[in-house]
Design a protein around this motif. Structure first.
Motif, PDB file in Angstrom:
ATOM      1  N   GLU A  64      27.884  -0.774  21.813  1.00  0.00           N
ATOM      2  CA  GLU A  64      28.196   0.564  22.320  1.00  0.00           C
ATOM      3  C   GLU A  64      29.358   1.193  21.534  1.00  0.00           C
ATOM      4  OE1 GLU A  64      29.107   2.577  26.677  1.00  0.00           O
ATOM      5  OE2 GLU A  64      29.199   0.404  26.462  1.00  0.00           O
ATOM      6  N   ALA A  65      30.396   0.422  21.257  1.00  0.00           N
ATOM      7  CA  ALA A  65      31.548   0.920  20.494  1.00  0.00           C
ATOM      8  C   ALA A  65      31.158   1.188  19.038  1.00  0.00           C
ATOM      9  CB  ALA A  65      32.703  -0.068  20.569  1.00  0.00           C
ATOM     10  N   ARG A  66      30.343   0.315  18.439  1.00  0.00           N
ATOM     11  CA  ARG A  66      29.900   0.544  17.057  1.00  0.00           C
ATOM     12  C   ARG A  66      29.066   1.818  16.960  1.00  0.00           C
ATOM     13  NH1 ARG A  66      28.599  -4.958  17.442  1.00  0.00           N
ATOM     14  NH2 ARG A  66      26.386  -4.452  17.328  1.00  0.00           N
ATOM     15  N   GLU A  67      28.199   2.040  17.947  1.00  0.00           N
ATOM     16  CA  GLU A  67      27.383   3.260  17.951  1.00  0.00           C
ATOM     17  C   GLU A  67      28.263   4.500  18.098  1.00  0.00           C
ATOM     18  OE1 GLU A  67      24.613   2.486  21.100  1.00  0.00           O
ATOM     19  OE2 GLU A  67      23.356   1.207  19.820  1.00  0.00           O
ATOM     20  N   TYR A  68      29.287   4.405  18.919  1.00  0.00           N
ATOM     21  CA  TYR A  68      30.204   5.533  19.088  1.00  0.00           C
ATOM     22  C   TYR A  68      30.948   5.804  17.782  1.00  0.00           C
ATOM     23  CZ  TYR A  68      33.677   8.678  20.997  1.00  0.00           C
ATOM     24  OH  TYR A  68      34.480   9.782  21.221  1.00  0.00           O
ATOM     25  N   ARG A  69      31.425   4.745  17.121  1.00  0.00           N
ATOM     26  CA  ARG A  69      32.123   4.920  15.842  1.00  0.00           C
ATOM     27  C   ARG A  69      31.218   5.582  14.817  1.00  0.00           C
ATOM     28  NH1 ARG A  69      35.680  -0.422  14.604  1.00  0.00           N
ATOM     29  NH2 ARG A  69      34.240  -0.458  12.873  1.00  0.00           N
ATOM     30  N   THR A  70      29.957   5.206  14.784  1.00  0.00           N
ATOM     31  CA  THR A  70      28.995   5.827  13.859  1.00  0.00           C
ATOM     32  C   THR A  70      28.818   7.300  14.192  1.00  0.00           C
ATOM     33  OG1 THR A  70      27.840   3.733  13.507  1.00  0.00           O
ATOM     34  CG2 THR A  70      26.621   5.756  13.001  1.00  0.00           C
ATOM     35  N   LEU A  71      28.702   7.613  15.469  1.00  0.00           N
ATOM     36  CA  LEU A  71      28.553   9.001  15.911  1.00  0.00           C
ATOM     37  C   LEU A  71      29.762   9.837  15.497  1.00  0.00           C
ATOM     38  CD1 LEU A  71      27.026  11.175  17.518  1.00  0.00           C
ATOM     39  CD2 LEU A  71      28.108  10.273  19.573  1.00  0.00           C
ATOM     40  N   VAL A  72      30.963   9.318  15.714  1.00  0.00           N
ATOM     41  CA  VAL A  72      32.177  10.021  15.318  1.00  0.00           C
ATOM     42  C   VAL A  72      32.201  10.204  13.796  1.00  0.00           C
ATOM     43  CG1 VAL A  72      34.703   9.875  15.181  1.00  0.00           C
ATOM     44  CG2 VAL A  72      33.520   9.331  17.326  1.00  0.00           C
ATOM     45  N   GLY A  73      31.834   9.182  13.054  1.00  0.00           N
ATOM     46  CA  GLY A  73      31.775   9.294  11.594  1.00  0.00           C
ATOM     47  C   GLY A  73      30.819  10.383  11.151  1.00  0.00           C
ATOM     48  N   ASN A  74      29.670  10.489  11.803  1.00  0.00           N
ATOM     49  CA  ASN A  74      28.707  11.535  11.461  1.00  0.00           C
ATOM     50  C   ASN A  74      29.259  12.920  11.764  1.00  0.00           C
ATOM     51  OD1 ASN A  74      26.847   9.636  10.577  1.00  0.00           O
ATOM     52  ND2 ASN A  74      25.780   9.555  12.534  1.00  0.00           N
ATOM     53  N   LEU A  75      29.946  13.064  12.895  1.00  0.00           N
ATOM     54  CA  LEU A  75      30.541  14.351  13.251  1.00  0.00           C
ATOM     55  C   LEU A  75      31.632  14.744  12.255  1.00  0.00           C
ATOM     56  CD1 LEU A  75      30.836  13.932  17.115  1.00  0.00           C
ATOM     57  CD2 LEU A  75      29.304  15.488  15.897  1.00  0.00           C
ATOM     58  N   VAL A 128      39.437   3.391  21.596  1.00  0.00           N
ATOM     59  CA  VAL A 128      38.114   3.685  21.042  1.00  0.00           C
ATOM     60  C   VAL A 128      38.155   4.959  20.189  1.00  0.00           C
ATOM     61  CG1 VAL A 128      35.695   4.105  21.591  1.00  0.00           C
ATOM     62  CG2 VAL A 128      37.021   2.531  22.996  1.00  0.00           C
ATOM     63  N   VAL A 129      38.782   6.004  20.700  1.00  0.00           N
ATOM     64  CA  VAL A 129      38.861   7.268  19.957  1.00  0.00           C
ATOM     65  C   VAL A 129      39.657   7.081  18.676  1.00  0.00           C
ATOM     66  CG1 VAL A 129      39.768   9.629  19.996  1.00  0.00           C
ATOM     67  CG2 VAL A 129      38.526   8.734  21.978  1.00  0.00           C
ATOM     68  N   PHE A 130      40.836   6.464  18.757  1.00  0.00           N
ATOM     69  CA  PHE A 130      41.679   6.302  17.570  1.00  0.00           C
ATOM     70  C   PHE A 130      41.027   5.412  16.519  1.00  0.00           C
ATOM     71  CE2 PHE A 130      45.960   7.241  19.859  1.00  0.00           C
ATOM     72  CZ  PHE A 130      45.582   8.558  20.019  1.00  0.00           C
ATOM     73  N   ASP A 131      40.421   4.307  16.932  1.00  0.00           N
ATOM     74  CA  ASP A 131      39.740   3.436  15.972  1.00  0.00           C
ATOM     75  C   ASP A 131      38.549   4.144  15.333  1.00  0.00           C
ATOM     76  OD1 ASP A 131      41.566   1.444  16.478  1.00  0.00           O
ATOM     77  OD2 ASP A 131      40.146   0.072  17.414  1.00  0.00           O
ATOM     78  N   SER A 132      37.843   4.951  16.108  1.00  0.00           N
ATOM     79  CA  SER A 132      36.693   5.690  15.570  1.00  0.00           C
ATOM     80  C   SER A 132      37.138   6.727  14.542  1.00  0.00           C
ATOM     81  CB  SER A 132      35.918   6.364  16.704  1.00  0.00           C
ATOM     82  OG  SER A 132      35.399   5.394  17.580  1.00  0.00           O
ATOM     83  N   LEU A 133      38.233   7.412  14.815  1.00  0.00           N
ATOM     84  CA  LEU A 133      38.752   8.400  13.858  1.00  0.00           C
ATOM     85  C   LEU A 133      39.258   7.715  12.589  1.00  0.00           C
ATOM     86  CD1 LEU A 133      40.554  10.800  16.345  1.00  0.00           C
ATOM     87  CD2 LEU A 133      38.455  11.276  15.036  1.00  0.00           C
ATOM     88  N   GLN A 134      39.852   6.540  12.748  1.00  0.00           N
ATOM     89  CA  GLN A 134      40.294   5.781  11.574  1.00  0.00           C
ATOM     90  C   GLN A 134      39.091   5.354  10.740  1.00  0.00           C
ATOM     91  OE1 GLN A 134      43.155   2.632  12.288  1.00  0.00           O
ATOM     92  NE2 GLN A 134      42.188   1.356  10.716  1.00  0.00           N
ATOM     93  N   LYS A 135      38.076   4.828  11.384  1.00  0.00           N
ATOM     94  CA  LYS A 135      36.860   4.396  10.678  1.00  0.00           C
ATOM     95  C   LYS A 135      36.193   5.577   9.968  1.00  0.00           C
ATOM     96  CE  LYS A 135      33.437   1.347  10.077  1.00  0.00           C
ATOM     97  NZ  LYS A 135      33.546   0.273   9.137  1.00  0.00           N
ATOM     98  N   ALA A 136      36.318   6.786  10.554  1.00  0.00           N
ATOM     99  CA  ALA A 136      35.746   7.996   9.961  1.00  0.00           C
ATOM    100  C   ALA A 136      36.651   8.564   8.864  1.00  0.00           C
ATOM    101  CB  ALA A 136      35.517   9.046  11.044  1.00  0.00           C
ATOM    102  N   MET A 137      37.754   7.873   8.591  1.00  0.00           N
ATOM    103  CA  MET A 137      38.679   8.220   7.511  1.00  0.00           C
ATOM    104  C   MET A 137      39.402   9.548   7.738  1.00  0.00           C
ATOM    105  SD  MET A 137      36.475   6.593   4.357  1.00  0.00           S
ATOM    106  CE  MET A 137      37.512   7.282   3.124  1.00  0.00           C
TER     107      MET A 137
END
Length: 114
Positions: free
Chosen positions: A28-39, A74-83
């Protein structure tokens, strides 16, 4: 200033899972990170390199009791992964506020270099 509208994330309580004796990031977290990266990839964002202030306006998906601090990881890690930034250790100031319930939930994120 960077402004990003994100969908409601999974809770930090659902971020980690044990798999074959190891702690991993949940599906679920990996899918969210991917979604944030796409956005983020659809926006013209230059990676933030300095010290940061982050303001979050949260709009929960329902009236259940929630700890706002569970959103941050979750939000901060996703934004980091999205560079959006190199590391969430760059964040020196965080403001988070809960607003009214909206269907599906939403988080408005504003990032400023300070």
């Amino acid at each position: 200033m960077i402004a990003i509208s994100l969908p409601w994330p999974p809770s930090a309580n659902r971020y980690w899972r044990t798999y074959q004796g190891r702690m991993i990031i949940s599906r679920e977290a990996r899918e969210y990170r991917t979604l944030v990266g796409n956005l983020v990839s659809k926006l013209s964002i230059n990676k933030c390199l300095g010290r940061l202030e982050v303001v979050l306006a949260t709009y929960p998906p329902d009236r259940r009791k929630r700890d706002l601090d569970n959103l941050l990881k979750v939000v901060f890690d996703s934004l980091q992964k999205a560079m959006v930034y190199e590391d969430d250790s760059q964040i020196d100031k965080i403001t988070i506020q809960r607003f009214q319930v909206i269907k599906g939930g939403n988080i408005e994120v504003e990032i400023n270099e300070i």
